[in-house]
Design a protein around this motif. Structure first.
Motif, PDB file in Angstrom:
ATOM      1  N   LEU A   3       0.849  -1.192   0.000  1.00  0.00           N
ATOM      2  CA  LEU A   3       0.000   0.000   0.000  1.00  0.00           C
ATOM      3  C   LEU A   3       0.883   1.239   0.000  1.00  0.00           C
ATOM      4  CD1 LEU A   3      -2.508  -1.167   2.691  1.00  0.00           C
ATOM      5  CD2 LEU A   3      -3.062  -0.715   0.319  1.00  0.00           C
ATOM      6  N   PRO A   4       0.411   2.348  -0.613  1.00  0.00           N
ATOM      7  CA  PRO A   4       1.217   3.574  -0.569  1.00  0.00           C
ATOM      8  C   PRO A   4       1.310   4.115   0.859  1.00  0.00           C
ATOM      9  CG  PRO A   4      -0.924   3.996  -1.545  1.00  0.00           C
ATOM     10  CD  PRO A   4      -0.814   2.511  -1.383  1.00  0.00           C
ATOM     11  N   GLU A   6       0.885   7.064   2.046  1.00  0.00           N
ATOM     12  CA  GLU A   6      -0.197   7.944   2.481  1.00  0.00           C
ATOM     13  C   GLU A   6      -1.384   7.126   2.989  1.00  0.00           C
ATOM     14  OE1 GLU A   6       1.567   8.508  -0.186  1.00  0.00           O
ATOM     15  OE2 GLU A   6       2.440  10.481   0.221  1.00  0.00           O
ATOM     16  N   ALA A   7      -1.667   6.008   2.291  1.00  0.00           N
ATOM     17  CA  ALA A   7      -2.790   5.171   2.694  1.00  0.00           C
ATOM     18  C   ALA A   7      -2.540   4.593   4.079  1.00  0.00           C
ATOM     19  CB  ALA A   7      -2.998   4.054   1.685  1.00  0.00           C
ATOM     20  N   LEU A   8      -1.319   4.102   4.290  1.00  0.00           N
ATOM     21  CA  LEU A   8      -0.983   3.550   5.604  1.00  0.00           C
ATOM     22  C   LEU A   8      -1.120   4.617   6.683  1.00  0.00           C
ATOM     23  CD1 LEU A   8       2.029   1.161   5.058  1.00  0.00           C
ATOM     24  CD2 LEU A   8      -0.281   0.599   5.786  1.00  0.00           C
ATOM     25  N   LEU A  10      -3.129   7.174   6.635  1.00  0.00           N
ATOM     26  CA  LEU A  10      -4.551   7.410   6.888  1.00  0.00           C
ATOM     27  C   LEU A  10      -5.136   6.320   7.776  1.00  0.00           C
ATOM     28  CD1 LEU A  10      -5.959   8.786   3.534  1.00  0.00           C
ATOM     29  CD2 LEU A  10      -5.603   9.972   5.705  1.00  0.00           C
ATOM     30  N   PHE A  11      -4.761   5.071   7.483  1.00  0.00           N
ATOM     31  CA  PHE A  11      -5.276   3.988   8.320  1.00  0.00           C
ATOM     32  C   PHE A  11      -4.767   4.122   9.750  1.00  0.00           C
ATOM     33  CE2 PHE A  11      -6.079   1.740   4.267  1.00  0.00           C
ATOM     34  CZ  PHE A  11      -7.426   1.540   4.479  1.00  0.00           C
ATOM     35  N   GLU A 191       0.218  -6.182   4.393  1.00  0.00           N
ATOM     36  CA  GLU A 191      -0.154  -4.902   4.993  1.00  0.00           C
ATOM     37  C   GLU A 191      -1.654  -4.751   5.158  1.00  0.00           C
ATOM     38  OE1 GLU A 191       1.927  -2.388   2.319  1.00  0.00           O
ATOM     39  OE2 GLU A 191       3.502  -1.950   3.743  1.00  0.00           O
ATOM     40  N   ILE A 195      -5.546  -2.735   7.576  1.00  0.00           N
ATOM     41  CA  ILE A 195      -6.896  -2.326   7.175  1.00  0.00           C
ATOM     42  C   ILE A 195      -7.931  -3.087   7.986  1.00  0.00           C
ATOM     43  CG2 ILE A 195      -8.503  -2.204   5.240  1.00  0.00           C
ATOM     44  CD1 ILE A 195      -6.091  -2.033   3.412  1.00  0.00           C
TER      45      ILE A 195
END
Lengths: 378, 330
Positions: A3-4, A6-8, A10-11, A191, A195
């Motif tokens: 995952l990018p 930024e996504a990590l 955010l999570f 990863e 999520i």
């Protein structure tokens, strides 16, 4: 698939938000609605986290003992423990010294068997709730009859006990070295565990939030406010104030222990020093005060503002380093201290103030009254 | 080989420092009804004053006590005047005030850490350690040889670190001075009136706000002095204050929060209980028990609350004596 970043990020923000939301909602029930100044939140959060450190691995091994795996047990403990474990009994005995090896071995089963993993998660969360309730009872028993500031000091001091034990008693969470948790979300793969874990945290947070909303709208919620606003009046109406305060603390403690447990499961490791007074008592207080007490929407607002702000500082640490003349680590406590003082001075009721409690609509009330008047008395 | 066992020496020094801290905490609690969560940080300021004066400027470490008194006193005064008093005049409850002291503690904590970083970066070679501070080497030594000779005892090697004399002496002096201030001076009488009944005190022309401000200055100052002595006897750092806070609260509660002399008593009880109690327990159960030392003040506090919720000074001792008297006669 990775995952990018930024996504990590955010999570991570979402997970932290969920964990803190559970704690602030429980604090809001205790302080906002019942008026108990609970300055020992860290005790139960640490309790839940330590339970998550100590229980799931051992529980997983016990389950595997009942339903033995098809292949032979072979855990290499590496250089540290210097031996190879060949039975589950041995793995249980050497759980702390051979922590990483045993956890790695367990993760293979957790990755392949969702039912097994879900059983472990559920059992751990329930156990954390019960343990939290127990801690809440024990820690508040000596001081529950005290009032206000006195009680706050007692609860604050009591909050320190578990951290001291966790740091020094190795079989609990590995003492100074900490402990790794089995990856109970391993079945999601790589990863994606983050999520799934975040989703679980947000689900529990939502559940707790709805519970708190229902609670404060119920007659019990009005009773809690009555105890907060005027104890003598509540007592004169035959309400047992001490027992009510005790029960509130037990429920609040159980909820915050679940938060601690979820956080530990999410991060996948526990070390006693993480569970300090500032992060798990003072920060939740700051969030509640910032957002507005006796108001679950306020708790949500305060928690979101706080968590997002802190995580942004951490995320943009490198860019800030050029601007701030000192280590950025101290910037968040500095700004938070200032913001808190400003809020206390200029907006003491918080971002979203408490609303007067709702009563039934006028027409409905009149209908009820006329119905009771026409009914013949028995 | 010193005059007394190192363990007893540590116990005496520790309880002296704790008495100063818990007296200060109780003092401001009596005046403004705020449990001051940043009280420990005032002591940490004292630790860094000693580090700065002793290591950076190579001055006598005891010069740091008056400087620390003024610095911590002014910081406490600032907190009262800039934060607590405006809050109280807006009708804030004890909880808002308490949270405000926590917020202030955040500020002090950040400043101390920034300062520690600054010291390490710029004067690392001179101050050696800015986060684990132990300055016993700066302390002077007091020779008890002549005294022992007069008493006809073996005189060789009877020297003790000066802190062993100075810490208890300073504590005793500050307690006595505080007592004289409160009971023998006009200002002290006014202060006590302001504690007992603020509106009534105001009607007879006592400046209650000034009295409270002075109490904050003295309270912060005592904590600063206590902190300035700390690194001469024990290991200190940026977090020493927040660790000490639990013991300070415990000492104040054991003594009874509504009485200044209770805090002194509480500190005298908790200090030796922590140090000697840990040693005693470790000789019985083994050395694994030593890290659990912080649990002792907590246990003392819990026991006090269960059996004497008003603290030691709040107990009606005469009542217990009477009860026992009836018991034996019947």
């Amino acid at each position: 698939m990775a995952l990018p970043l930024e996504a990590l990020f955010l999570f991570d923000v979402a997970a932290l938000l969920g964990v803190y939301l559970i704690i602030t909602v429980s604090l809001n029930i205790e302080y906002g609605y019942t008026g108990i100044p609970h300055f020992g939140k860290v005790l139960t959060v640490a309790g839940g986290a330590f339970l998550a450190g100590a229980l799931p691995g051992r529980l997983g091994l016990l389950i595997l003992q009942i339903f033995p795996p098809s292949e032979a047990v072979r855990i290499d403990c590496g250089v540290a423990a210097g031996r190879v474990i060949t039975s589950i009994d041995e793995a249980l005995n050497l759980y702390i010294p051979c922590n990483v090896g045993v956890v790695d071995w367990l993760n293979r089963f957790l990755a392949s068997n969702i039912g097994f993993a879900l059983t472990v998660i559920l059992a751990t969360l329930i156990a954390a709730g019960l343990f939290g309730a127990f801690l809440g009872f024990i820690s508040s028993y000596p001081g529950i009859r005290l009032r206000g500031d006195y009680l706050a000091m007692v609860l604050l001091a009591m909050g320190e006990i578990l951290r001291i034990i966790g740091y020094n008693y190795e079989p609990l969470v590995g003492g100074t070295l900490g402990i790794s948790l089995p990856n109970v979300f391993a079945w999601a793969g790589g990863e994606f565990r983050f999520i799934v874990a975040t989703a679980l945290i947000l689900l529990v947070a939502l559940g707790v939030y709805l519970y708190a909303e229902l609670l404060v709208r119920s007659p019990l919620g009005r009773l809690l406010r009555a105890v907060r606003d005027n104890e003598v009046t509540a007592e004169s109406l035959g309400k047992d104030v001490t027992s009510l305060r005790m029960k509130t603390l037990v429920v609040g403690s159980a909820i915050s222990a679940i938060a601690g447990c979820l956080y530990a499961l999410y991060t996948g490791g526990v070390i006693a020093t993480t569970y300090n007074r500032v992060s798990w008592t003072f920060w939740p207080w700051v969030m509640v005060i910032m957002g507005g007490t006796a108001n679950n929407v306020g708790a949500l607002a305060g928690t979101s503002a706080f968590v997002v702000f802190r995580q942004l500082i951490i995320f943009y640490k490198d860019r800030l380093a050029g601007i701030v003349p000192f280590n950025v680590v101290w910037l968040d406590t500095l700004i938070l201290g200032l913001v808190l003082i400003v809020i206390l001075l200029y907006r003491p009721e918080g971002i979203i103030p408490e609303k007067p409690s709702l009563t039934l609509r006028r027409e409905k009330l009149l209908k009820l009254i006329s119905a009771s008047e026409t009914k013949p008395r028995e | 080989m010193g005059l007394v066992e190192p363990l007893f020496r540590d116990a005496i020094i520790y309880s002296s420092l704790l008495v100063m801290l818990s007296t200060g905490l109780t003092f401001t609690y009596l005046t403004t009804r705020v449990p001051n969560f940043s009280h420990g940080s005032f002591a940490t300021l004292g630790i860094y004053t000693t580090l700065t004066l002793g290591m950076l400027f190579r001055l006598n470490p005891y010069l740091s006590a008056p400087v620390a008194f003024i610095i911590s006193g002014l910081v406490a005064l600032t907190m009262y005047l800039a934060v607590l008093n405006p809050l109280a005049s807006r009708g804030a409850g004890y909880l808002q005030l308490m949270i405000a002291t926590i917020a202030f503690e955040f500020l002090i904590f950040s400043f101390i850490n920034i300062y520690a970083d600054y010291l390490t970066a710029n004067f690392g070679a001179i101050v050696e350690q800015a986060r684990t501070i132990f300055l016993r080497k700066l302390d002077l030594r007091v020779d008890f040889g002549p005294l022992a000779q007069v008493l006809g005892m073996r005189a060789a090697g009877l020297d003790e670190p000066a802190i062993f004399i100075i810490a208890p002496a300073t504590t005793l002096a500050s307690v006595v001075l505080l007592h004289i201030l409160l009971t023998k001076t006009k200002f002290g009488t006014g202060m006590r009136a302001a504690i007992e009944n603020p509106p009534l005190a105001e009607t007879v022309g006592i400046n209650v706000r000034r009295a409270y401000a002075v109490s904050w200055f003295i309270s912060g100052g005592l904590a600063g002095v206590s902190g300035s002595f700390w690194p001469l006897a024990f290991l200190g750092g940026t977090e020493t204050g927040s660790f000490l806070l639990v013991s300070i609260f415990a000492a104040s509660i054991v003594g009874g929060l509504n009485n200044l002399y209770g805090a002194m008593l509480g500190g005298t009880v908790i200090g030796p209980a922590e140090i000697l109690g840990t040693a005693e327990l470790s000789s019985v159960f083994g050395s694994w028990i030593i890290p659990y030392r912080p649990a002792i003040p907590l246990a003392a506090m819990a026991v006090t609350l269960l059996f004497a919720p008003q603290g030691l000074t709040g107990m009606r001792w005469i009542h217990i004596v009477r009860l026992r008297g009836y018991g034996s006669s019947s």
